[in-house]
Design an enzyme around this catalytic site. Sequence first.
Site, PDB file in Angstrom:
ATOM      1  N   ASN A 160       0.866  -1.183   0.000  1.00  0.00           N
ATOM      2  CA  ASN A 160       0.000   0.000   0.000  1.00  0.00           C
ATOM      3  C   ASN A 160       0.901   1.232   0.000  1.00  0.00           C
ATOM      4  OD1 ASN A 160      -1.784   2.058   0.502  1.00  0.00           O
ATOM      5  ND2 ASN A 160      -2.384   1.340   2.552  1.00  0.00           N
ATOM      6  N   LYS A 190       0.101   4.232  -0.172  1.00  0.00           N
ATOM      7  CA  LYS A 190      -0.537   5.399   0.480  1.00  0.00           C
ATOM      8  C   LYS A 190      -0.352   6.642  -0.396  1.00  0.00           C
ATOM      9  CE  LYS A 190      -0.152   3.098   4.884  1.00  0.00           C
ATOM     10  NZ  LYS A 190      -0.088   3.187   6.336  1.00  0.00           N
ATOM     11  N   HIS A 207      -9.612   1.164   5.160  1.00  0.00           N
ATOM     12  CA  HIS A 207      -8.302   1.326   5.811  1.00  0.00           C
ATOM     13  C   HIS A 207      -8.456   2.252   7.014  1.00  0.00           C
ATOM     14  CE1 HIS A 207      -4.133   2.401   6.532  1.00  0.00           C
ATOM     15  NE2 HIS A 207      -3.809   1.306   5.869  1.00  0.00           N
ATOM     16  N   GLU A 237      -6.826   4.630   7.984  1.00  0.00           N
ATOM     17  CA  GLU A 237      -6.633   6.057   7.659  1.00  0.00           C
ATOM     18  C   GLU A 237      -7.877   6.646   6.994  1.00  0.00           C
ATOM     19  OE1 GLU A 237      -2.903   5.399   5.669  1.00  0.00           O
ATOM     20  OE2 GLU A 237      -2.026   4.805   7.579  1.00  0.00           O
ATOM     21  N   GLU A 280      -5.094  -4.940  10.643  1.00  0.00           N
ATOM     22  CA  GLU A 280      -4.073  -3.906  10.827  1.00  0.00           C
ATOM     23  C   GLU A 280      -4.345  -3.169  12.136  1.00  0.00           C
ATOM     24  OE1 GLU A 280      -2.176  -2.681   6.847  1.00  0.00           O
ATOM     25  OE2 GLU A 280      -3.910  -1.398   7.157  1.00  0.00           O
ATOM     26  N   GLY A 323       2.767   2.290  10.765  1.00  0.00           N
ATOM     27  CA  GLY A 323       3.700   3.397  10.588  1.00  0.00           C
ATOM     28  C   GLY A 323       4.454   3.775  11.851  1.00  0.00           C
ATOM     29  N   SER A 360       3.799  -2.144  10.207  1.00  0.00           N
ATOM     30  CA  SER A 360       5.249  -2.185  10.393  1.00  0.00           C
ATOM     31  C   SER A 360       5.887  -3.506   9.949  1.00  0.00           C
ATOM     32  CB  SER A 360       5.626  -1.852  11.841  1.00  0.00           C
ATOM     33  OG  SER A 360       5.209  -0.528  12.163  1.00  0.00           O
TER      34      SER A 360
HETATM   35  P1  13P Z   1       3.223   0.407   7.620  1.00  0.00           P
HETATM   36  O1  13P Z   1       3.711  -0.871   7.000  1.00  0.00           O
HETATM   37  O2  13P Z   1       3.926   1.618   7.101  1.00  0.00           O
HETATM   38  O3  13P Z   1       3.154   0.308   9.100  1.00  0.00           O
HETATM   39  O4  13P Z   1       1.692   0.582   7.109  1.00  0.00           O
HETATM   40  C1  13P Z   1       0.801  -0.457   7.257  1.00  0.00           C
HETATM   41  C2  13P Z   1      -0.440  -0.138   6.509  1.00  0.00           C
HETATM   42  O5  13P Z   1      -1.212   0.704   6.912  1.00  0.00           O
HETATM   43  C3  13P Z   1      -0.685  -0.845   5.248  1.00  0.00           C
HETATM   44  O6  13P Z   1      -1.972  -0.610   4.785  1.00  0.00           O
END
Ligand code: 13P
Length: 258
Positions: A11, A13, A101, A103, A173, A179, A219
């Site tokens: 992803n 982002k 997601h 976010e 997740e 992150g 992560s």
């Molecule tokens: P990270 O791998 O940067 O922690 O992000 C995970 C994520 O949100 C994937 O959709």
Amino acid sequence: MSTRTPLMAGNWKMNLDWKQGLALVEELGEALANVDLSDVEVAVLPPFVDLRTVQTAIDAGKLPIALGAQDVSAHESGAYTGEISGAMLTALNCTYAAVGHSERRQYHGEDEAITNAKVKAALEAGLTPILCVGEPLEERKAGKHVEYTLAQLEGGLEGLSAEQAAKVVVAYEPVWAIGTGEVATPEDAQEVCHEIRELLRVQHGDQVADAVRVLYGGSVKSANVADIMAKDDVDGALVGGASLKAEEFAKIAGFRAA
Ligand code: 13P
């Protein structure tokens, strides 16, 4: 032994414009040439504006990479300014669309109803939704992580037939691991991924529960992916930051060699 093919989905982002996205997918194609992909599927989820370029590069290079979007509209077409429909994504050879997601939930107020509508819209369009679920830190601290995550799962899958549910990919997740560099332990990931599968079993039976891929995200790196993948109910990873580096993401795809 599970018969589910692991899925490693990157992803991106809101990173990389189309030129940078093109460079990354080409680099990834090269890096994957050294990875045994006989039993693992690799996908990337670039920003919408990168999709056409990335798709063209995948087609031209016959790269072993599936394409997905980070979101999809709940609507089919029409006066929905700024939205992208499922049909537009399938026209770009997208296989996947992430839905719900954390976010999107956190910064765009997306709730269970909209997430559920997006799952259905994705399926209608012939896309595989990657339904993202997972608890914030407070719920984890209160020991309510399973309950919270399963409520999101139930909401996201509401009204789906067994046949539709079997097509969904679920990504667990935990918000506190996204992150932050703070990865869930393999046991934490297994606990919730297992409960997700058991809820699918109760709702739709063994065939669906045993078919659905449940990913872990938060992560994930090449250094921790093998231990997480060793768990029975973890069928892949949804990778954020580490998917922006071709070599690193290729190593994640090659987790068995670690
Ligand atoms: P990270 O791998 O940067 O922690 O992000 C995970 C994520 O949100 C994937 O959709």
